[in-house]
Design a protein around this motif. Structure first.
Motif, PDB file in Angstrom:
ATOM      1  N   MET A   1       0.854  -1.203  -0.136  1.00 43.26           N
ATOM      2  CA  MET A   1       0.168  -0.247   0.029  1.00 43.26           C
ATOM      3  C   MET A   1       1.006   1.329   0.061  1.00 43.26           C
ATOM      4  O   MET A   1       1.564   1.347   0.775  1.00 43.26           O
ATOM      5  N   THR A   2       0.639   2.009  -1.075  1.00 38.21           N
ATOM      6  CA  THR A   2       1.483   3.479  -0.877  1.00 38.21           C
ATOM      7  C   THR A   2       1.052   4.494   0.207  1.00 38.21           C
ATOM      8  O   THR A   2       0.090   4.154   0.910  1.00 38.21           O
ATOM      9  N   PRO A   3       2.004   5.263   0.539  1.00 41.46           N
ATOM     10  CA  PRO A   3       1.634   6.189   1.506  1.00 41.46           C
ATOM     11  C   PRO A   3       0.250   7.147   0.976  1.00 41.46           C
ATOM     12  O   PRO A   3      -0.543   7.262   2.136  1.00 41.46           O
ATOM     13  N   GLU A   4       0.119   7.119   0.045  1.00 36.52           N
ATOM     14  CA  GLU A   4      -1.076   8.016  -0.396  1.00 36.52           C
ATOM     15  C   GLU A   4      -2.458   7.083  -0.002  1.00 36.52           C
ATOM     16  O   GLU A   4      -3.359   7.562   0.499  1.00 36.52           O
ATOM     17  N   GLU A   5      -2.367   5.860  -0.454  1.00 36.25           N
ATOM     18  CA  GLU A   5      -3.395   4.996  -0.003  1.00 36.25           C
ATOM     19  C   GLU A   5      -3.715   4.709   1.438  1.00 36.25           C
ATOM     20  O   GLU A   5      -4.640   4.766   1.925  1.00 36.25           O
ATOM     21  N   GLN A   6      -2.459   4.674   2.385  1.00 42.62           N
ATOM     22  CA  GLN A   6      -2.421   4.628   3.506  1.00 42.62           C
ATOM     23  C   GLN A   6      -3.212   5.554   4.365  1.00 42.62           C
ATOM     24  O   GLN A   6      -4.073   5.834   5.149  1.00 42.62           O
ATOM     25  N   ASN A   7      -2.724   7.185   3.825  1.00 41.44           N
ATOM     26  CA  ASN A   7      -3.444   8.194   4.324  1.00 41.44           C
ATOM     27  C   ASN A   7      -4.875   8.298   3.801  1.00 41.44           C
ATOM     28  O   ASN A   7      -5.687   8.828   4.763  1.00 41.44           O
ATOM     29  N   ALA A   8      -5.359   7.900   2.999  1.00 43.90           N
ATOM     30  CA  ALA A   8      -6.790   7.852   2.310  1.00 43.90           C
ATOM     31  C   ALA A   8      -7.495   7.009   3.191  1.00 43.90           C
ATOM     32  O   ALA A   8      -8.625   7.340   3.756  1.00 43.90           O
ATOM     33  N   ARG A   9      -6.847   5.842   3.559  1.00 40.57           N
ATOM     34  CA  ARG A   9      -7.550   4.623   4.470  1.00 40.57           C
ATOM     35  C   ARG A   9      -7.695   5.208   5.683  1.00 40.57           C
ATOM     36  O   ARG A   9      -8.833   5.110   6.472  1.00 40.57           O
ATOM     37  N   HIS A  10      -6.895   5.914   6.176  1.00 41.98           N
ATOM     38  CA  HIS A  10      -6.763   6.447   7.718  1.00 41.98           C
ATOM     39  C   HIS A  10      -7.829   7.656   7.607  1.00 41.98           C
ATOM     40  O   HIS A  10      -8.515   7.644   8.714  1.00 41.98           O
ATOM     41  N   ALA A  11      -7.829   8.427   6.715  1.00 40.17           N
ATOM     42  CA  ALA A  11      -8.767   9.672   6.731  1.00 40.17           C
ATOM     43  C   ALA A  11     -10.403   9.080   6.703  1.00 40.17           C
ATOM     44  O   ALA A  11     -10.935   9.524   7.550  1.00 40.17           O
ATOM     45  N   GLU A  12     -10.496   7.763   6.034  1.00 42.88           N
ATOM     46  CA  GLU A  12     -11.638   7.286   5.985  1.00 42.88           C
ATOM     47  C   GLU A  12     -12.365   6.740   7.178  1.00 42.88           C
ATOM     48  O   GLU A  12     -13.474   6.923   7.801  1.00 42.88           O
ATOM     49  N   LYS A  13     -11.283   6.163   7.876  1.00 42.23           N
ATOM     50  CA  LYS A  13     -11.300   5.594   9.102  1.00 42.23           C
ATOM     51  C   LYS A  13     -11.918   6.555  10.095  1.00 42.23           C
ATOM     52  O   LYS A  13     -12.544   6.438  11.087  1.00 42.23           O
ATOM     53  N   MET A  14     -11.132   7.503  10.411  1.00 46.59           N
ATOM     54  CA  MET A  14     -11.301   8.577  11.089  1.00 46.59           C
ATOM     55  C   MET A  14     -12.496   9.197  10.847  1.00 46.59           C
ATOM     56  O   MET A  14     -13.494   9.730  11.888  1.00 46.59           O
ATOM     57  N   LYS A  15     -13.259   9.404   9.658  1.00 51.35           N
ATOM     58  CA  LYS A  15     -14.151   9.963   9.383  1.00 51.35           C
ATOM     59  C   LYS A  15     -15.280   9.181   9.968  1.00 51.35           C
ATOM     60  O   LYS A  15     -16.491   9.615  10.481  1.00 51.35           O
ATOM     61  N   LYS A  16     -15.387   7.825   9.999  1.00 50.94           N
ATOM     62  CA  LYS A  16     -16.319   7.050  10.419  1.00 50.94           C
ATOM     63  C   LYS A  16     -16.352   6.994  11.972  1.00 50.94           C
ATOM     64  O   LYS A  16     -17.449   7.102  12.435  1.00 50.94           O
TER      65      LYS A  16
END
Length: 203
Positions: A1-16
């Motif tokens: 997983m790229t850093p960008e994908e990790q950041n996007a995944r983290h942002a989605e998780k925190m949004k929920k």
């Protein structure tokens, strides 16, 4: 997983997570004065209570402090609070710990006088926050009837007044009537290694 994908995944998780937290917070609508107990063998009971007092003072609330045991102590907290005489009332009504006074009847009389001052402060409509420092100590030694203290806090305390009670060995009856109870757990203390009480840390 790229850093960008990790950041996007983290942002989605925190949004929920935020949505879930907001939903929970929306259900908390009651405003009331709390009965708070700080107990346990660990350091920090009075320190945390004075922190709440400073927080309340920062909001411009009038506060009162009644010290049941530590009346003879000169503390940093007391020095700070005395700078705000228009908002703070401090009543130091003890003469030291019971093993220092060695006079049970005098300790009882001091406890009774301090409790009368405490009730007056709690019933004062101008006072929003009352700290009853080391009340648990006098309750532990039965210098005051626990049933009287509990009945007053339950039936007579104004709804919007916060009362914080400190000291080891909080009685079960007090814990039952309280809204918030924290037990300080002792893991390590410098006193056991021969280090005396330090200015700015212990007092």
């Amino acid at each position: 997983m790229t850093p960008e994908e990790q950041n996007a995944r983290h942002a989605e998780k925190m949004k929920k997570k935020k949505a879930a937290r907001d939903k929970i917070l929306a259900t908390k609508t009651i405003e009331k004065g709390l009965v708070i107990v700080h107990t346990g063998k660990g350091k920090g009971k009075s320190t945390a209570a004075f922190g709440m007092a400073f927080r309340s003072l920062g909001h411009g609330h009038r506060i009162a402090v009644v010290q049941f045991v530590k009346g003879a102590w000169d503390s940093g907290e007391k020095r700070v609070l005395e700078r705000f005489p228009e908002l703070v009332t401090i009543k130091a009504m003890g003469e030291g710990f019971t093993w220092e006074t060695q006079d049970r009847q005098k300790d009882i009389e001091n406890a009774e006088a301090a409790w009368e001052a405490a009730k007056a402060s709690i019933l004062d409509p101008e006072t929003r926050f009352v700290l009853l420092d080391e009340l648990n100590i006098v309750l532990r030694y039965d210098y005051l009837p626990i049933e009287d203290v509990v009945a007053f806090l339950r039936d007579e305390k104004p709804e919007d007044t916060h009362v914080v009670i400190t000291g080891r060995n909080a009685k079960d009856e007090l814990i039952e009537v309280a809204d918030l109870v924290t037990e300080m757990t002792l893991i390590k203390h410098p006193f056991r290694s021969g280090v005396k009480a330090q200015e700015g840390i212990e007092f």
